[in-house]
Scaffold this motif. Structure first.
Motif, PDB file in Angstrom:
ATOM      1  N   LEU A  20      -7.261 -20.548  -1.414  1.00 27.09           N
ATOM      2  CA  LEU A  20      -8.026 -19.374  -1.013  1.00 27.09           C
ATOM      3  C   LEU A  20      -7.642 -18.857   0.368  1.00 27.09           C
ATOM      4  CD1 LEU A  20     -11.496 -20.600  -2.254  1.00 27.09           C
ATOM      5  CD2 LEU A  20     -10.082 -18.828  -3.290  1.00 27.09           C
ATOM      6  N   ALA A  21      -7.212 -19.746   1.233  1.00 27.12           N
ATOM      7  CA  ALA A  21      -6.862 -19.353   2.599  1.00 27.12           C
ATOM      8  C   ALA A  21      -5.502 -18.657   2.673  1.00 27.12           C
ATOM      9  CB  ALA A  21      -6.869 -20.584   3.509  1.00 27.12           C
ATOM     10  N   ARG A  22      -4.676 -18.823   1.641  1.00 23.17           N
ATOM     11  CA  ARG A  22      -3.354 -18.169   1.643  1.00 23.17           C
ATOM     12  C   ARG A  22      -3.518 -16.653   1.537  1.00 23.17           C
ATOM     13  NH1 ARG A  22      -1.847 -21.366  -2.924  1.00 23.17           N
ATOM     14  NH2 ARG A  22      -1.340 -19.385  -3.881  1.00 23.17           N
ATOM     15  N   PRO A  23      -2.547 -15.896   2.072  1.00 26.85           N
ATOM     16  CA  PRO A  23      -2.609 -14.431   1.938  1.00 26.85           C
ATOM     17  C   PRO A  23      -2.671 -14.015   0.470  1.00 26.85           C
ATOM     18  CG  PRO A  23      -0.914 -15.067   3.504  1.00 26.85           C
ATOM     19  CD  PRO A  23      -1.388 -16.332   2.852  1.00 26.85           C
ATOM     20  N   LEU A  24      -3.395 -12.960   0.207  1.00 24.41           N
ATOM     21  CA  LEU A  24      -3.557 -12.484  -1.163  1.00 24.41           C
ATOM     22  C   LEU A  24      -2.403 -11.588  -1.594  1.00 24.41           C
ATOM     23  CD1 LEU A  24      -7.361 -11.595  -1.317  1.00 24.41           C
ATOM     24  CD2 LEU A  24      -6.193 -13.507  -2.394  1.00 24.41           C
ATOM     25  N   PRO A  25      -2.116 -11.563  -2.890  1.00 22.04           N
ATOM     26  CA  PRO A  25      -1.070 -10.685  -3.410  1.00 22.04           C
ATOM     27  C   PRO A  25      -1.565  -9.262  -3.686  1.00 22.04           C
ATOM     28  CG  PRO A  25      -1.891 -12.086  -5.171  1.00 22.04           C
ATOM     29  CD  PRO A  25      -2.611 -12.495  -3.904  1.00 22.04           C
ATOM     30  N   VAL A  26      -2.802  -8.956  -3.284  1.00 22.77           N
ATOM     31  CA  VAL A  26      -3.368  -7.614  -3.450  1.00 22.77           C
ATOM     32  C   VAL A  26      -3.887  -7.141  -2.099  1.00 22.77           C
ATOM     33  CG1 VAL A  26      -4.012  -8.053  -5.861  1.00 22.77           C
ATOM     34  CG2 VAL A  26      -5.693  -8.437  -4.050  1.00 22.77           C
ATOM     35  N   ARG A  27      -4.220  -5.848  -2.031  1.00 29.71           N
ATOM     36  CA  ARG A  27      -4.762  -5.273  -0.801  1.00 29.71           C
ATOM     37  C   ARG A  27      -6.093  -5.933  -0.463  1.00 29.71           C
ATOM     38  NH1 ARG A  27      -6.243   1.011  -0.384  1.00 29.71           N
ATOM     39  NH2 ARG A  27      -7.802   0.207  -1.802  1.00 29.71           N
ATOM     40  N   THR A  28      -6.346  -6.155   0.830  1.00 28.17           N
ATOM     41  CA  THR A  28      -7.583  -6.812   1.256  1.00 28.17           C
ATOM     42  C   THR A  28      -8.233  -6.058   2.401  1.00 28.17           C
ATOM     43  OG1 THR A  28      -6.495  -8.242   2.868  1.00 28.17           O
ATOM     44  CG2 THR A  28      -6.714  -9.103   0.643  1.00 28.17           C
TER      45      THR A  28
END
Length: 190
Positions: free
Chosen positions: A173-181
């Motif tokens: 969960l702490a990793r960067p997301l592959p979608v806009r945030t």
């Protein structure tokens, strides 16, 4: 990682006055909120915080609907973590999948506190279903014991922060997301 201390009990005691102040500020901001940007029917799913249900997001859902979004709750009842969503979020992912299929496009997920953490889980596991993630007061990075609710989380969800599966999920969960945030107030910096 530096071990953080839980916030002081004085901060916890200030929650009720802070909530009252927030409501007063919301009422004062009515005109500016009405002048905000309009949506074009974009699908938005709201995910409640720990022990809350869709009712906790009713005002936000009404606002988003009035602004032209297709907003709905998660329809899973009270948020009791994995007890509600399944240990790998399978029930929540199924709801997002159903909504995305119904509207024919990816869904924006807006999660408050634990709901934001769950929104991140869905976005990591099924980025094809998610257009963006908005987190509000979601402690998804850092030491989970640096909050005043970690014991309540363990008690209500039946999960232990020391459990290897919970630690693995937390790291994911702490990793960067592959979608806009977009992160709201109280969420950790990117």
């Amino acid at each position: 990682m530096t071990k953080l201390r839980a916030p002081s009990k004085a901060l916890w005691a200030a929650e009720l006055p802070r909530a009252a102040w927030s409501i007063a500020r919301l009422i004062a901001a009515r005109r500016r909120l009405r002048a905000g940007p309009r949506g074009n029917g974009q699908p938005v799913m709201l995910l409640p915080g720990l022990f809350n249900s869709d009712r906790s997001n009713a005002i936000l859902r009404r606002y988003l609907t009035a602004r032209g979004h297709n907003a709905r709750g998660w329809q899973l009842g009270r948020n009791l973590g994995a007890r509600t969503t399944g240990s790998d979020g399978d029930r929540l992912i199924a709801e997002v999948e159903r909504f995305a299929a119904e509207v024919g496009q990816p869904v924006a997920l807006v999660g408050v506190s634990l709901g934001g953490i769950m929104a991140r889980l869905v976005a990591h596991r099924r980025p094809d279903l998610v257009s963006q993630v908005v987190t509000v007061a979601s402690p998804y990075a850092g030491d989970a014991r640096a909050t005043n609710v970690w014991r309540a989380f363990e008690w209500m969800t039946g999960e232990r922060l020391s459990d290897p599966d919970v630690q693995r999920r937390s790291a994911e969960l702490a990793r960067p997301l592959p979608v806009r945030t977009t992160r709201g107030r109280g969420s950790p910096p990117k």
